[in-house]
Design a protein around this motif. Structure first.
Motif, PDB file in Angstrom:
ATOM      1  N   TYR A  19       0.970  -1.092   0.134  1.00 25.49           N
ATOM      2  CA  TYR A  19       0.076   0.032  -0.165  1.00 25.49           C
ATOM      3  C   TYR A  19       1.006   1.298   0.102  1.00 25.49           C
ATOM      4  CZ  TYR A  19      -3.670   3.250   1.462  1.00 25.49           C
ATOM      5  OH  TYR A  19      -4.796   4.226   1.413  1.00 25.49           O
ATOM      6  N   LEU A  20       0.526   2.068  -0.899  1.00 28.88           N
ATOM      7  CA  LEU A  20       1.579   3.429  -0.861  1.00 28.88           C
ATOM      8  C   LEU A  20       0.839   4.372  -0.190  1.00 28.88           C
ATOM      9  CD1 LEU A  20       2.201   3.539  -4.812  1.00 28.88           C
ATOM     10  CD2 LEU A  20       3.534   2.529  -2.776  1.00 28.88           C
ATOM     11  N   VAL A  21       1.581   5.103   0.831  1.00 20.28           N
ATOM     12  CA  VAL A  21       1.307   6.138   1.801  1.00 20.28           C
ATOM     13  C   VAL A  21       2.027   7.357   1.597  1.00 20.28           C
ATOM     14  CG1 VAL A  21       1.508   6.439   4.288  1.00 20.28           C
ATOM     15  CG2 VAL A  21       1.154   4.140   3.468  1.00 20.28           C
ATOM     16  N   SER A  22       1.028   8.271   1.980  1.00 22.76           N
ATOM     17  CA  SER A  22       1.709   9.565   1.818  1.00 22.76           C
ATOM     18  C   SER A  22       1.957  10.008   3.415  1.00 22.76           C
ATOM     19  CB  SER A  22       0.856  10.775   1.340  1.00 22.76           C
ATOM     20  OG  SER A  22       1.177  12.036   1.331  1.00 22.76           O
ATOM     21  N   ILE A  23       3.185  10.623   3.740  1.00 28.23           N
ATOM     22  CA  ILE A  23       3.249  11.030   5.158  1.00 28.23           C
ATOM     23  C   ILE A  23       3.469  12.635   5.091  1.00 28.23           C
ATOM     24  CG2 ILE A  23       5.203  10.708   6.878  1.00 28.23           C
ATOM     25  CD1 ILE A  23       5.667   7.915   5.754  1.00 28.23           C
ATOM     26  N   PRO A  24       2.720  13.085   6.038  1.00 25.01           N
ATOM     27  CA  PRO A  24       2.760  14.560   6.220  1.00 25.01           C
ATOM     28  C   PRO A  24       4.095  15.039   6.671  1.00 25.01           C
ATOM     29  CG  PRO A  24       0.934  13.918   7.486  1.00 25.01           C
ATOM     30  CD  PRO A  24       1.792  12.457   7.039  1.00 25.01           C
ATOM     31  N   GLY A  25       4.451  16.000   5.906  1.00 27.98           N
ATOM     32  CA  GLY A  25       5.986  16.723   6.061  1.00 27.98           C
ATOM     33  C   GLY A  25       7.041  15.918   5.450  1.00 27.98           C
ATOM     34  N   GLU A  26       6.606  14.750   4.735  1.00 25.38           N
ATOM     35  CA  GLU A  26       7.709  14.131   3.981  1.00 25.38           C
ATOM     36  C   GLU A  26       7.405  14.097   2.529  1.00 25.38           C
ATOM     37  OE1 GLU A  26      10.513  12.872   5.268  1.00 25.38           O
ATOM     38  OE2 GLU A  26      10.153  13.123   7.168  1.00 25.38           O
ATOM     39  N   GLU A  27       8.204  14.123   1.637  1.00 29.25           N
ATOM     40  CA  GLU A  27       8.242  13.993   0.176  1.00 29.25           C
ATOM     41  C   GLU A  27       7.886  12.645  -0.472  1.00 29.25           C
ATOM     42  OE1 GLU A  27      10.451  16.402  -2.329  1.00 29.25           O
ATOM     43  OE2 GLU A  27      10.758  18.084  -0.807  1.00 29.25           O
ATOM     44  N   PHE A  68      -7.313   2.208  -2.611  1.00 29.04           N
ATOM     45  CA  PHE A  68      -7.963   2.115  -1.144  1.00 29.04           C
ATOM     46  C   PHE A  68      -7.961   3.532  -0.263  1.00 29.04           C
ATOM     47  CE2 PHE A  68      -8.545   1.009   3.372  1.00 29.04           C
ATOM     48  CZ  PHE A  68      -9.663  -0.017   3.145  1.00 29.04           C
ATOM     49  N   GLY A  69      -9.013   3.859  -0.047  1.00 29.54           N
ATOM     50  CA  GLY A  69      -8.697   5.159   1.027  1.00 29.54           C
ATOM     51  C   GLY A  69      -8.136   6.316  -0.028  1.00 29.54           C
ATOM     52  N   ASN A  70      -7.455   7.207   1.206  1.00 32.61           N
ATOM     53  CA  ASN A  70      -6.789   8.447   0.753  1.00 32.61           C
ATOM     54  C   ASN A  70      -5.277   8.598   0.932  1.00 32.61           C
ATOM     55  OD1 ASN A  70      -6.500   8.967   3.476  1.00 32.61           O
ATOM     56  ND2 ASN A  70      -7.977  10.660   3.521  1.00 32.61           N
ATOM     57  N   TRP A  77      -3.708   1.569   7.588  1.00 30.15           N
ATOM     58  CA  TRP A  77      -4.185   0.483   8.746  1.00 30.15           C
ATOM     59  C   TRP A  77      -5.412  -0.415   8.172  1.00 30.15           C
ATOM     60  CZ3 TRP A  77      -3.691   5.149  12.522  1.00 30.15           C
ATOM     61  CH2 TRP A  77      -2.462   5.297  12.836  1.00 30.15           C
ATOM     62  N   SER A  78      -6.115   0.496   7.662  1.00 27.73           N
ATOM     63  CA  SER A  78      -7.404  -0.268   7.304  1.00 27.73           C
ATOM     64  C   SER A  78      -7.274  -1.243   6.393  1.00 27.73           C
ATOM     65  CB  SER A  78      -8.577   0.704   6.974  1.00 27.73           C
ATOM     66  OG  SER A  78      -9.097   1.301   8.040  1.00 27.73           O
ATOM     67  N   TRP A  79      -6.626  -1.078   5.206  1.00 28.84           N
ATOM     68  CA  TRP A  79      -6.144  -1.847   4.059  1.00 28.84           C
ATOM     69  C   TRP A  79      -5.323  -3.044   4.602  1.00 28.84           C
ATOM     70  CZ3 TRP A  79      -1.488  -3.606   2.436  1.00 28.84           C
ATOM     71  CH2 TRP A  79      -1.467  -4.329   0.995  1.00 28.84           C
ATOM     72  N   TYR A  80      -4.390  -3.008   5.514  1.00 34.35           N
ATOM     73  CA  TYR A  80      -3.753  -4.110   6.037  1.00 34.35           C
ATOM     74  C   TYR A  80      -4.525  -4.817   6.937  1.00 34.35           C
ATOM     75  CZ  TYR A  80      -0.390  -6.921   8.479  1.00 34.35           C
ATOM     76  OH  TYR A  80       0.245  -7.827   9.246  1.00 34.35           O
ATOM     77  N   ALA A  81      -5.588  -4.398   7.685  1.00 35.06           N
ATOM     78  CA  ALA A  81      -6.281  -5.372   8.515  1.00 35.06           C
ATOM     79  C   ALA A  81      -7.356  -6.210   7.471  1.00 35.06           C
ATOM     80  CB  ALA A  81      -7.240  -4.407   9.375  1.00 35.06           C
ATOM     81  N   GLU A  82      -7.881  -5.698   6.231  1.00 37.80           N
ATOM     82  CA  GLU A  82      -8.591  -6.265   5.393  1.00 37.80           C
ATOM     83  C   GLU A  82      -7.782  -7.281   4.788  1.00 37.80           C
ATOM     84  OE1 GLU A  82     -11.141  -4.010   3.258  1.00 37.80           O
ATOM     85  OE2 GLU A  82     -11.684  -2.495   4.886  1.00 37.80           O
TER      86      GLU A  82
END
Length: 86
Positions: A19-27, A68-70, A77-82
């Motif tokens: 799952y690809l994540v965007s982390i606030p404050g990180e590029e 999945f999601g935003n 976390w939701s994606w992983y749980a599913e």
């Protein structure tokens, strides 16, 4: 860069999903770095630690297979749980 977005579900040639994540404050985009056994034992949560997706070359052979999601950690976390058993 450009063909991947936060919230994309990707598949590596091995068949493993991520799952690809965007982390606030990180590029850039990030992928989970926490060992699934640590998550299962309650020692860490999915996405507590992440690797940079582009810097590690994970984008070279990955393909987008869904969304999945935003793309934030709560969605991760939701994606992983599913999908943790896939």
């Amino acid at each position: 860069m450009g063909k991947f977005d936060a919230g994309d579900v990707i598949r590596y040639p091995s068949g493993r999903l991520d799952y690809l994540v965007s982390i606030p404050g990180e590029e850039g985009l990030w992928v989970n770095a926490v060992n699934p056994s640590w998550i299962d034992r309650g020692l860490r949560d999915f996405c507590d630690e992440c690797y940079p997706f582009y810097e590690n070359g994970y984008d070279k052979d990955a393909e987008v297979v869904g969304h999945f999601g935003n793309g934030d950690c709560a969605s991760a976390w939701s994606w992983y749980a599913e999908h943790k058993d896939e």
